[in-house]
Design a protein around this motif. Structure first.
Motif, PDB file in Angstrom:
ATOM      1  N   GLU A 106      22.157 -18.352 -21.524  1.00 60.03           N
ATOM      2  CA  GLU A 106      21.599 -19.535 -20.461  1.00 60.03           C
ATOM      3  C   GLU A 106      22.846 -21.103 -20.846  1.00 60.03           C
ATOM      4  N   SER A 107      23.289 -21.452 -22.126  1.00 64.65           N
ATOM      5  CA  SER A 107      24.930 -22.642 -22.068  1.00 64.65           C
ATOM      6  C   SER A 107      25.472 -22.722 -21.209  1.00 64.65           C
ATOM      7  N   ASP A 108      25.523 -21.157 -20.441  1.00 67.20           N
ATOM      8  CA  ASP A 108      27.052 -21.288 -18.919  1.00 67.20           C
ATOM      9  C   ASP A 108      25.851 -21.662 -17.946  1.00 67.20           C
ATOM     10  N   GLY A 109      25.027 -21.587 -17.304  1.00 68.40           N
ATOM     11  CA  GLY A 109      24.231 -21.720 -16.588  1.00 68.40           C
ATOM     12  C   GLY A 109      24.215 -22.871 -16.182  1.00 68.40           C
ATOM     13  N   GLU A 110      23.961 -23.558 -17.114  1.00 64.73           N
ATOM     14  CA  GLU A 110      24.164 -24.811 -15.702  1.00 64.73           C
ATOM     15  C   GLU A 110      25.240 -25.841 -15.363  1.00 64.73           C
ATOM     16  N   TRP A 111      26.557 -25.393 -16.631  1.00 64.85           N
ATOM     17  CA  TRP A 111      27.514 -26.236 -16.937  1.00 64.85           C
ATOM     18  C   TRP A 111      28.577 -25.243 -15.363  1.00 64.85           C
ATOM     19  N   LEU A 112      27.993 -23.888 -14.833  1.00 63.56           N
ATOM     20  CA  LEU A 112      28.556 -22.999 -14.026  1.00 63.56           C
ATOM     21  C   LEU A 112      28.253 -23.594 -13.181  1.00 63.56           C
ATOM     22  N   ALA A 113      27.114 -23.664 -12.434  1.00 59.56           N
ATOM     23  CA  ALA A 113      27.045 -24.632 -11.097  1.00 59.56           C
ATOM     24  C   ALA A 113      27.239 -25.403 -10.766  1.00 59.56           C
ATOM     25  N   THR A 114      27.755 -26.416 -11.747  1.00 56.34           N
ATOM     26  CA  THR A 114      29.242 -27.561 -11.419  1.00 56.34           C
ATOM     27  C   THR A 114      30.775 -26.929 -11.143  1.00 56.34           C
ATOM     28  N   ARG A 115      30.546 -25.758 -11.451  1.00 54.69           N
ATOM     29  CA  ARG A 115      32.209 -25.435 -10.952  1.00 54.69           C
ATOM     30  C   ARG A 115      32.375 -24.844  -9.475  1.00 54.69           C
ATOM     31  N   ASP A 116      33.122 -25.326  -8.930  1.00 53.54           N
ATOM     32  CA  ASP A 116      34.124 -23.995  -8.487  1.00 53.54           C
ATOM     33  C   ASP A 116      34.273 -22.915  -7.784  1.00 53.54           C
ATOM     34  N   ILE A 117      34.936 -22.931  -8.998  1.00 56.60           N
ATOM     35  CA  ILE A 117      35.497 -21.373  -9.421  1.00 56.60           C
ATOM     36  C   ILE A 117      35.654 -20.854 -10.107  1.00 56.60           C
ATOM     37  N   ILE A 118      34.453 -19.717 -10.842  1.00 58.60           N
ATOM     38  CA  ILE A 118      34.401 -19.779 -11.993  1.00 58.60           C
ATOM     39  C   ILE A 118      34.733 -17.987 -12.492  1.00 58.60           C
ATOM     40  N   VAL A 119      35.209 -17.287 -13.208  1.00 60.78           N
ATOM     41  CA  VAL A 119      36.184 -16.450 -13.876  1.00 60.78           C
ATOM     42  C   VAL A 119      35.330 -15.711 -14.609  1.00 60.78           C
ATOM     43  N   ALA A 120      35.319 -14.329 -14.760  1.00 64.32           N
ATOM     44  CA  ALA A 120      34.039 -13.757 -15.586  1.00 64.32           C
ATOM     45  C   ALA A 120      34.819 -12.153 -15.129  1.00 64.32           C
ATOM     46  N   THR A 121      34.403 -11.652 -16.299  1.00 70.93           N
ATOM     47  CA  THR A 121      34.191  -9.872 -15.917  1.00 70.93           C
ATOM     48  C   THR A 121      33.137  -8.661 -15.088  1.00 70.93           C
ATOM     49  N   SER A 122      33.420  -7.628 -14.856  1.00 72.73           N
ATOM     50  CA  SER A 122      32.477  -7.565 -13.621  1.00 72.73           C
ATOM     51  C   SER A 122      31.042  -7.149 -14.154  1.00 72.73           C
ATOM     52  N   GLU A 123      31.288  -6.816 -15.941  1.00 74.71           N
ATOM     53  CA  GLU A 123      29.897  -6.470 -16.810  1.00 74.71           C
ATOM     54  C   GLU A 123      28.919  -8.166 -17.399  1.00 74.71           C
ATOM     55  N   LYS A 124      29.884  -9.239 -16.971  1.00 76.40           N
ATOM     56  CA  LYS A 124      29.787 -10.497 -17.152  1.00 76.40           C
ATOM     57  C   LYS A 124      28.690 -10.851 -15.973  1.00 76.40           C
ATOM     58  N   VAL A 125      29.500 -10.379 -14.981  1.00 74.06           N
ATOM     59  CA  VAL A 125      28.489 -11.057 -13.506  1.00 74.06           C
ATOM     60  C   VAL A 125      27.396  -9.835 -13.271  1.00 74.06           C
ATOM     61  N   ASP A 126      27.766  -8.766 -14.060  1.00 73.29           N
ATOM     62  CA  ASP A 126      25.933  -7.845 -13.676  1.00 73.29           C
ATOM     63  C   ASP A 126      24.936  -8.729 -14.590  1.00 73.29           C
ATOM     64  N   SER A 127      25.218  -8.704 -15.731  1.00 68.51           N
ATOM     65  CA  SER A 127      24.672  -9.410 -15.923  1.00 68.51           C
ATOM     66  C   SER A 127      24.244 -10.575 -15.662  1.00 68.51           C
ATOM     67  N   LEU A 128      25.038 -11.568 -15.203  1.00 68.63           N
ATOM     68  CA  LEU A 128      24.085 -12.996 -14.687  1.00 68.63           C
ATOM     69  C   LEU A 128      23.369 -12.872 -13.873  1.00 68.63           C
ATOM     70  N   ILE A 129      23.523 -11.557 -12.878  1.00 65.93           N
ATOM     71  CA  ILE A 129      22.622 -11.854 -11.851  1.00 65.93           C
ATOM     72  C   ILE A 129      21.236 -11.237 -12.451  1.00 65.93           C
ATOM     73  N   ARG A 130      21.576 -10.067 -13.790  1.00 66.77           N
ATOM     74  CA  ARG A 130      19.906  -9.509 -14.426  1.00 66.77           C
ATOM     75  C   ARG A 130      19.499 -10.968 -15.159  1.00 66.77           C
ATOM     76  N   ASN A 131      19.351 -11.779 -15.246  1.00 65.90           N
ATOM     77  CA  ASN A 131      19.722 -12.879 -15.796  1.00 65.90           C
ATOM     78  C   ASN A 131      19.109 -14.020 -14.666  1.00 65.90           C
TER      79      ASN A 131
END
Ligand code: ADP
Length: 794
Positions: A106-131
């Motif tokens: 939730e807090s990541d969402g907007e902030w990450l939208a402003t980043r050019d390169i994002i680093v995350a684990t595959s579980e995190k990415v999976d979770s972000l897609i689900r949300n």
């Protein structure tokens, strides 16, 4: 190819690379550029460790950003996410912004939208897609680091499905996959519609060999004499031999020793400390003494002292039982060549990005529960360990050495590892636990709404690329759909698949549906000692292949999807306690709830040693009224043993929540501080998920929240209020409480000298704590005069 000739990158980047000493691309890097990696084309790079894969990824991401796009870098371990982010941050001066997904979407969402390169684990990415993280749609480039891990039984399917989903969401997404040298990189490239760059090139030569008797026999036919006498192990002799050789700058050669268990890592480090100690300079001794002190401060567990003791002598161990602060201190000091030898377990080695002159693979077999005995390591794994040998620019070549006690073993080691090619990677997607989780998510996030669409989506996975017949996948898909439907996670009226409300929640919470079913059943049934338990729970067919596993001495940290995501739902809930007090759920105890979450496939349970069986069988009968749901009988041997392993794990959590000392817990359960933290984080996450499920299904929320908070802070109930204040923690909360300060309000109004005394005269800490609790005048200066007497009185 010269870096200054590179095009399509942000201005200044080629020059900056030259300044870093990268004037010329390594051959595999040049091949990747030829293949179009800077023009947005997909590439699979299968090259040896340390041959510059990261730069291939950076070139892809930087050129994508230069074209106005956005890039995602998927790492295999949480620890690597911050490391990679720090590495990429050097591009910020050229206008490229970098962010790491911390877990709170939730807090990541907007902030990450402003980043050019994002680093995350595959579980995190999976979770972000689900949300439905909005920025996922904006991606133009995705990098998968260590893509050969799709072969991993536990985590591979998530990486595989995540890549398939990302590529489906963003048509034409540039996919760059970095892989160790594997047997079938061409299949991976085919799956990802990518150009293949394959090479055996390494920046420094690697000599692999086997030590037997008094010499190392290298694969190239050369020999190096390394004498061992009967009193000295080959391991020590090889470490001493490397240390006795100095390079042009006068540095002694360091070694990395791979062993198969934590206990072996610790005993090896201890033995090798006597080799390193006698070879230290006075300055090194002083620096190491300081480092050892820092290590001792990290925690009060025995492991801290054990590690500090060997570090003071120039040796160290490295495994998942260590706290992460310990690990990073060791890694940094090894990189700085202050620590001369590290004895490590293999899984963690993935995180130690530290070249060393010599790598010694001491144990090439590891205990495997499924095989019921010792099993040789995969060639791929051993090659990756060996790849850590050799420091570019410093060593003429790296040396990787296996150890043999007899000539037969020597022959076997040559066959198996020195001469052998690595295995092909194979998809593990068709396993039921993996499909259970991913099929629900795929339906819940609207990727597929019919069985056919689901199968069509699955057709884009590596599994489908590797399998001729689709029969097996269809079969498992149908049995998983039955399971999800029977548990009310899925509706399938007139052939349309739709997640139910609770199904959506389970998917968003990132729970294995089987964990959710277990938790819901347990809360519905209630403790066995109450009338609730008489009511039959909803019928739930058991799904085959639960992922529950005992980790024992195995390395699992960093591989637990649960703790990976433990931070996901972090929210400030300090004031919400009284919202739903109507249901006090008094019949639930902490132990009962901990046991419930420890039974789920999302928790790695503690290993049940032979003597434990009696202990925990007794404990089971002692507390049977508190445990939730139906217990298996002693005749159902396997189930009963799982039940007891869960009870042992639950008891550890209960001890933690009852303020038992950390070192006492380590001793009682044979674990390290890192394990306690891992279990606590996972349980916290599962209980938080339990709260949400309970809320939605009108089941008792309050006891679940209480149980969660008690392990979050590691305190008894009366300390919950105090322990929640920043910088207080379990020990200080207890001391404040004993000094008569029982709540935040008490603390805000307390006499400063009492606070200071309870905090053992630590002024800075006292000030910080008073400030955190909202005190207007936190300064301790005024009480300085009293503090000594107060401290004495305490
Ligand atoms: P891998 O990911 O393949 O294991 P890394 O990307 O970590 O390897 O690279 C290993 C080291 O080589 C890094 O320190 C990196 O800075 C260095 N390096 C990469 N490319 C070049 C190059 N073209 N010239 C000189 N050094 C390089």
């Amino acid at each position: 190819m010269r870096t200054e000739d590179l095009t399509g990158l942000p201005e200044g980047v080629p020059e900056a690379l030259c300044d870093e000493g990268i004037a010329e691309l390594y051959p595999p890097q040049a091949a990747a550029v030829e293949a179009g990696v800077t023009d947005g084309d997909s590439v699979v790079a299968s090259v040896p460790t340390a041959s510059g894969k990261t730069l291939i990824a950076e070139l892809a991401m930087l050129s994508a950003v230069q074209r106005g796009g956005k890039a995602l870098y998927i790492v295999p371990l949480r620890a690597l996410a911050s490391e990679k982010k720090a590495e990429f941050e050097r591009w910020e001066e050229f206008g490229v912004t970098v962010g790491v997904s911390t877990g709170n979407y939730e807090s990541d969402g907007e902030w990450l939208a402003t980043r050019d390169i994002i680093v995350a684990t595959s579980e995190k990415v999976d979770s972000l897609i689900r949300n439905n993280a909005p920025w996922i749609d904006d991606l133009t480039c995705v990098v998968a680091d260590e893509v050969h891990l799709v072969d991993d039984r536990n985590r591979g399917p998530t990486l595989e499905v995540t890549l398939a989903k990302l590529r489906r969401i963003n048509a034409g997404l540039q996919t760059v996959a970095l892989s160790a040298t594997v047997g079938n990189a061409d299949t991976v490239a085919e799956w990802l519609d990518a150009e293949l760059v394959q090479s055996d090139w390494r920046p420094i030569d690697l000599k692999m060999g086997v030590h037997f008797r008094n010499a190392v026999n290298f694969g190239d036919g050369s020999q190096r004499e390394v004498q061992t006498d009967r009193s000295e192990k080959a391991e020590s002799a090889l470490v001493a031999d490397a240390l006795d050789e100095t390079d042009d700058e006068g540095n002694r050669g360091s070694s990395l020793v791979f062993v198969n268990s934590r206990r072996n890592a610790e005993s090896s480090a201890k033995r090798l400390a006597s080799v390193t100690e006698s070879r230290l300079t006075g300055d090194e001794r002083a620096d190491l003494a300081e480092l050892a002190e820092e290590i001792r401060q990290v925690s009060d567990a025995d492991t801290s002292d054990d590690l500090a003791d060997v570090v003071a002598k120039g040796s160290a161990f490295h495994h998942a039982g260590l706290a992460s602060e310990h690990r990073s201190l060791v890694e940094q000091a090894f990189r700085d060549r202050l620590i001369k030898v590290v004895s490590a377990t293999p899984t963690l080695a993935a995180g130690v990005n530290t070249p060393s002159r010599r790598v010694i693979v001491r144990d090439w077999r590891r205990y495997d529960g499924d095989a019921g005995g010792m099993k040789p390591l995969d060639t791929l794994e051993v090659h990756q360990m060996c790849g850590r040998a050799g420091r570019p620019g410093l060593d003429p070549y790296g040396e990787a050495i296996l150890l043999a006690n007899d000539s037969e073993t020597m022959d076997e080691l040559f066959e198996r590892y020195v001469w052998a090619d690595p295995e092909p990677v194979r998809s593990k997607l068709a396993a039921e636990p993996a499909l259970r989780t991913h099929l629900l998510a795929t339906v819940a996030s609207g990727f597929a709404t019919t069985r056919d669409a689901l199968l069509e989506f699955l057709d884009q996975t590596l599994y489908a690329t590797q399998t001729e017949k689709s029969g097996r996948l269809e079969e498992v898909t149908d049995s998983v759909l039955d399971y999800l439907h029977a548990n009310d996670f899925l509706d399938r009226d007139d052939g349309t698949l739709k997640a139910t409300n609770i199904g959506h929640t389970v998917s968003r919470l990132y729970l294995d549906p089987m964990s959710a079913a277990e938790i819901i059943d347990g809360l519905e049934d209630g403790p066995r000692g109450t009338s609730k338990s008489a009511s039959a729970s909803r019928s739930r067919p058991a799904a085959a292949g639960s992922t529950a596993s005992a980790d024992g001495d195995e390395e699992t940290a960093g591989f637990q999807t649960a703790s990976e995501l433990a931070g996901d739902a972090t929210e400030d809930d300090s004031e919400t306690d009284d919202a739903d007090t109507a249901d006090t759920g008094d019949e639930f105890t902490e132990l009962g709830l901990y046991h419930l979450v420890c039974r789920t496939p999302d928790m790695y349970q503690l290993y049940l040693k032979s003597g434990d069986k009696t202990t925990y069988t007794e404990l089971n009968y002692e507390h049977e009224d508190e445990l939730l749901g139906r217990a298996p009988t002693e005749w159902q041997e396997a189930e009963f043993e799982d039940w007891l392993s869960a009870l042992k794990t639950a008891k550890l959590l209960d001890d933690w929540a009852s303020e038992v000392d950390e070192d006492r817990i380590c001793e009682r359960y044979g674990v390290g501080p890192g394990d306690i933290r891992g279990k606590v984080e996972t349980a916290e996450w599962l209980l938080r998920a339990g709260e949400q499920l309970a809320q939605e299904l009108d089941l008792p929320v309050v006891p679940v929240r209480r149980a969660r908070k008690r392990i979050e802070y590691g305190v008894r109930e009366e300390l919950l209020d105090l322990a929640g204040v920043r910088n207080v923690g379990r020990k200080r909360a207890r001391r404040l409480f004993e000094a008569g300060i029982e709540s935040r309000v008490d603390l805000r109004d307390a006499d400063k000298s009492v606070v200071l005394a309870a905090l053992r005269g630590r002024e800075k800490t006292a000030e910080r704590i008073l400030e955190n609790v909202g005190r207007q005048d936190p300064s301790m200066e005024t009480v300085e005069a009293d503090s000594e007497t107060a401290a004495e009185a305490a």
